[in-house]
Scaffold this motif. Structure first.
Motif, short mmCIF file in Angstrom:
data_model
loop_
_atom_site.label_atom_id
_atom_site.label_comp_id
_atom_site.label_asym_id
_atom_site.label_seq_id
_atom_site.Cartn_x
_atom_site.Cartn_y
_atom_site.Cartn_z
N MET A 1 0.85 -1.18 0.00
CA MET A 1 0.00 0.00 0.00
C MET A 1 0.89 1.24 0.00
O MET A 1 1.86 1.31 0.74
N LEU A 2 0.56 2.19 -0.86
CA LEU A 2 1.29 3.44 -0.87
C LEU A 2 1.01 4.19 0.42
O LEU A 2 -0.07 4.12 0.97
N GLY A 3 2.01 4.91 0.91
CA GLY A 3 1.90 5.56 2.21
C GLY A 3 0.93 6.73 2.26
O GLY A 3 0.87 7.54 1.36
N TRP A 4 0.20 6.80 3.34
CA TRP A 4 -0.71 7.91 3.63
C TRP A 4 0.08 8.86 4.52
O TRP A 4 -0.19 9.03 5.70
N THR A 5 1.10 9.45 3.95
CA THR A 5 2.05 10.26 4.71
C THR A 5 1.74 11.74 4.58
O THR A 5 0.91 12.16 3.77
N VAL A 6 2.43 12.54 5.37
CA VAL A 6 2.31 13.99 5.25
C VAL A 6 2.72 14.42 3.85
O VAL A 6 2.08 15.27 3.23
N ASP B 1 -4.24 0.45 -7.13
CA ASP B 1 -4.69 -0.68 -6.32
C ASP B 1 -3.99 -0.74 -4.97
O ASP B 1 -4.46 -1.42 -4.06
N ARG B 2 -2.86 -0.05 -4.83
CA ARG B 2 -2.15 -0.04 -3.55
C ARG B 2 -2.57 1.13 -2.67
O ARG B 2 -2.16 1.19 -1.51
N LEU B 3 -3.37 2.04 -3.21
CA LEU B 3 -3.87 3.16 -2.41
C LEU B 3 -4.99 2.65 -1.51
O LEU B 3 -5.70 1.71 -1.86
#
Length: 77
Positions: free
Chosen positions: A1-6, A51-53
């Motif tokens: 999963m792509l990061g839910w980062t700042v 799909d990784r989001l």
């Protein structure tokens, strides 16, 4: 999963600003920058990695008109 980062959220905000300023989504390609960030490259990465989001990331991007990259574009990248 792509990061839910700042960093993700900042680039999302830059994309939203570009669109609010009148840019067309199709014109935001790699090399288009905002505040020194290559938002076009970031956008392409999000579309190719759709799909990784997580669901919320897809919803936020979808509200801006962003969709998953077509399969041919994914294969070319």
């Amino acid at each position: 999963m792509l990061g839910w980062t700042v960093g993700w959220q900042q680039r999302y905000a830059c994309l939203a600003q570009l669109l609010a300023g009148g840019a067309r989504l199709t014109a935001i390609v790699p090399g288009v920058t905002r505040h020194g960030e290559d938002i076009g490259r970031w956008l392409a990465t999000q579309q190719q990695g759709w799909d990784r989001l997580n669901e919320e990331q897809r919803r936020w991007l979808g509200e801006l008109g962003v969709k998953k990259a077509p399969l041919a574009r994914q294969a070319a990248a």
